[in-house]
Design a protein around this motif. Structure first.
Motif, short mmCIF file in Angstrom:
data_model
loop_
_atom_site.label_atom_id
_atom_site.label_comp_id
_atom_site.label_asym_id
_atom_site.label_seq_id
_atom_site.Cartn_x
_atom_site.Cartn_y
_atom_site.Cartn_z
N ARG A 16 11.60 34.28 17.74
CA ARG A 16 12.15 35.44 16.86
C ARG A 16 13.66 35.89 16.82
N LYS A 17 13.96 36.13 17.97
CA LYS A 17 15.21 36.74 18.31
C LYS A 17 16.41 35.50 17.88
N ASP A 51 16.52 35.40 14.05
CA ASP A 51 16.98 36.66 13.59
C ASP A 51 18.50 36.65 13.78
N ASN A 52 18.86 36.27 15.01
CA ASN A 52 20.55 36.20 15.43
C ASN A 52 21.23 35.04 14.32
N LEU A 57 20.19 33.93 11.45
CA LEU A 57 20.17 34.32 10.15
C LEU A 57 21.04 35.43 9.86
N LYS A 58 21.59 36.04 10.64
CA LYS A 58 22.73 37.20 10.48
C LYS A 58 23.95 36.52 10.66
N GLY A 79 20.04 35.06 5.88
CA GLY A 79 18.82 36.23 5.67
C GLY A 79 18.48 36.50 4.49
N THR A 136 10.05 34.78 6.98
CA THR A 136 10.13 33.86 7.87
C THR A 136 9.10 34.09 9.06
N THR A 139 8.04 32.23 13.02
CA THR A 139 8.14 31.68 14.20
C THR A 139 6.75 31.74 15.00
#
Length: 217
Positions: free
Chosen positions: A114-115, A118-119, A121-122, A127, A133, A135
């Motif tokens: 997840r981390k 998210d990283n 996508l940013k 995103g 999404t 995971t």
């Protein structure tokens, strides 16, 4: 347009050209943990699985303690230590933009943490295109179809409303396990002749080809 209401993408090897970065990070982690450094081709075969399953796929005799150490070393290697660049495949943003403009819902089903997802996508700004999404952190690793089922449930859609796009047998098998159409891309990790064994509805070589295929009735 094809009759799908939802397109679900794998991430690494499908939208993001990150194979070399992942392999480098695996090799960094192996070196730090005192494990044999496997070849590039051996290492890349597990891309798409959750991290613990990937590590066990490469080093099946590791203890739980060593798996944790390897996981931590890999994560640090990927986020901080690796000098190998990565970027979206050509046409990725145009594809996502075009699909959203047509009212198609978009999702990600990935083996990344997840981390990690998210990283990236940013960092990419992608995103904004995705409705949901998933995971393995909040689901199950491929080829278990739980991620796909969760996405369908959340969006109140049926299996026949969606198509899974991926570059590995894990993606193809996950879709097969739930009865969902799948599309195979050749620009990622696994060879097309292997992906073709799962009877994808399309076998394509680029995201530009995928864009055209989805936009054609």
């Amino acid at each position: 347009m094809k009759p799908y209401k939802l397109v679900i993408f794998d991430w690494d090897g499908t939208l993001m050209n990150s194979e070399a970065r992942i392999v480098d990070s695996i090799q960094i982690a192996a070196r730090e943990c005192g494990l044999p450094i496997l070849s590039y081709d051996e290492s890349k075969q597990i891309i798409g699985l959750s991290l613990d399953k990937a590590i066990l796929g490469l080093y099946p005799d590791l203890s739980t303690e060593k798996i944790v150490a390897m996981s931590e070393a890999y994560t640090k290697g990927f986020l901080e230590d690796s000098q190998v660049g990565m970027q979206p495949f050509d046409g990725a943003e145009a594809l996502l933009f075009n699909l959203t403009q047509q009212g198609i819902k978009l999702a990600v089903a990935t083996g990344k943490s997840r981390k990690g997802l998210d990283n990236v996508l940013k960092e990419t700004g992608f995103g904004v295109y995705f409705d949901i999404t998933r995971t393995p952190v909040e689901s199950a690793s491929k080829p278990d179809p739980l991620m796909l089922q969760q996405i369908l449930t959340e969006l109140n859609l049926k299996v026949q409303d969606a198509v899974m796009v991926g570059d590995t047998t894990f993606d193809m098998e996950m879709a097969q396990n739930i009865g969902m159409d799948c599309i195979a891309l050749s620009h990622g990790v696994h060879q097309m002749e292997v992906l073709a064994e799962y009877a994808p509805v399309a076998q394509l070589d680029s995201l530009q080809e995928l864009n055209l295929w989805l936009m054609t009735p």
